[in-house]
Write an enzyme that holds these catalytic residues in place. Structure first.
Site, PDB file in Angstrom:
ATOM      1  N   LYS A  87      42.334  13.766   7.391  1.00  0.00           N
ATOM      2  CA  LYS A  87      42.308  14.399   6.066  1.00  0.00           C
ATOM      3  C   LYS A  87      42.634  13.343   5.014  1.00  0.00           C
ATOM      4  CE  LYS A  87      43.879  18.851   4.217  1.00  0.00           C
ATOM      5  NZ  LYS A  87      44.879  19.922   4.369  1.00  0.00           N
TER       6      LYS A  87
HETATM    7  O1  G3P Z   1      46.336  22.703   2.876  1.00  0.00           O
HETATM    8  C1  G3P Z   1      45.894  22.826   1.576  1.00  0.00           C
HETATM    9  C2  G3P Z   1      46.034  24.188   0.970  1.00  0.00           C
HETATM   10  O2  G3P Z   1      45.532  25.172   1.839  1.00  0.00           O
HETATM   11  C3  G3P Z   1      47.375  24.495   0.410  1.00  0.00           C
HETATM   12  O3  G3P Z   1      47.474  25.820  -0.030  1.00  0.00           O
HETATM   13  O4  G3P Z   1      48.805  27.727  -0.879  1.00  0.00           O
HETATM   14  O5  G3P Z   1      49.746  25.382  -0.989  1.00  0.00           O
HETATM   15  O6  G3P Z   1      47.918  26.075  -2.486  1.00  0.00           O
HETATM   16  P1  G3P Z   1      48.557  26.264  -1.153  1.00  0.00           P
END
Ligand code: G3P
Length: 217
Positions: A87
């Site tokens: 990633k």
């Molecule tokens: O891994 C990236 C993403 O899915 C993070 O989500 O909820 O922290 O915006 P969030």
């Protein structure tokens, strides 16, 4: 549409995997730090544990920010297990790194994508997955789903093979709308996946069936 779980918590990954509908895992530095994982050896060991639970792609994020750092780290991560996906953040060095990995046959996930232009660049560089952050756009009163839809159109126009991995998915309607738009993958915590199970008419119908089944015994 594939379902990935967005966590580094092994118990949660095991619970999601036991449902039988899990296709992979995504992690990020915040999720790894939340589990108290630090130090290269522990980080690598943790990714291997995840790979041993789930039979699907596991995104492992590089911590370095320069091209050289990303290449070194990414090659080490990719060597851990054939299902590791490196990633890489959406930056100039990140795009160069994605091109490098793509030419070496190493799978990549371009993360922190918030615009169609960024998604176009990721596809041009040969990313396996692109991760538009749906919920974080919603958080700033921007239509995250519109971005997913635009990327779908652009990728279909040119038959890009990069898979749209809708990230920052927060609730079941995000999942349904991503499926309607044609995202290839959604990644989210376990709760939104479990909430797809729920409907009050299922609950009341089941209560009645349980009551009536007693009359049949
Ligand atoms: O891994 C990236 C993403 O899915 C993070 O989500 O909820 O922290 O915006 P969030």
């Amino acid at each position: 549409m594939k379902f990935f779980i967005d966590t580094a918590n092994l118990a949660m990954i095991e619970e999601a995997n036991a449902l039988g509908v899990l296709d992979g895992v995504t992690t990020n530095p915040s999720l790894m730090a939340k589990e108290g994982i630090s130090g290269k050896q522990n980080i690598h060991h943790h990714y291997l544990e995840i790979c041993n639970i789930v039979d699907g792609d596991v995104s492992a994020e590089v911590l370095g920010i320069t091209f050289e750092e990303m290449i070194k780290e990414g090659e080490e991560l990719a060597a851990l297990h054939p299902r590791i996906v490196v990633k890489v953040p959406m930056t100039k060095d990140g795009i160069k790194a994605i091109r490098y990995f793509s030419e070496k046959g190493i799978k990549t996930n371009c993360t922190l994508v918030f615009s169609s232009g960024q998604a176009l660049l990721a596809a041009k560089a040969g990313a396996t997955y692109v991760s538009p952050f749906l919920g974080r756009l919603d958080d700033i009163s921007t239509d995250g789903l519109h971005l997913i839809s635009e990327i779908r159109t652009i990728y279909d126009n040119y038959a890009f093979q990069t898979q749209i991995l809708a990230a920052s998915v927060r609730h079941s309607m995000h999942i349904i709308n991503c499926a309607k738009i044609g995202a290839d993958v959604v990644t989210c915590p376990l709760a939104p996946i479990l909430s797809l199970l729920k409907h009050p008419l299922t609950d009341s119908g089941l209560d009645q069936f349980i009551k009536d089944s007693k009359k049949m015994k």
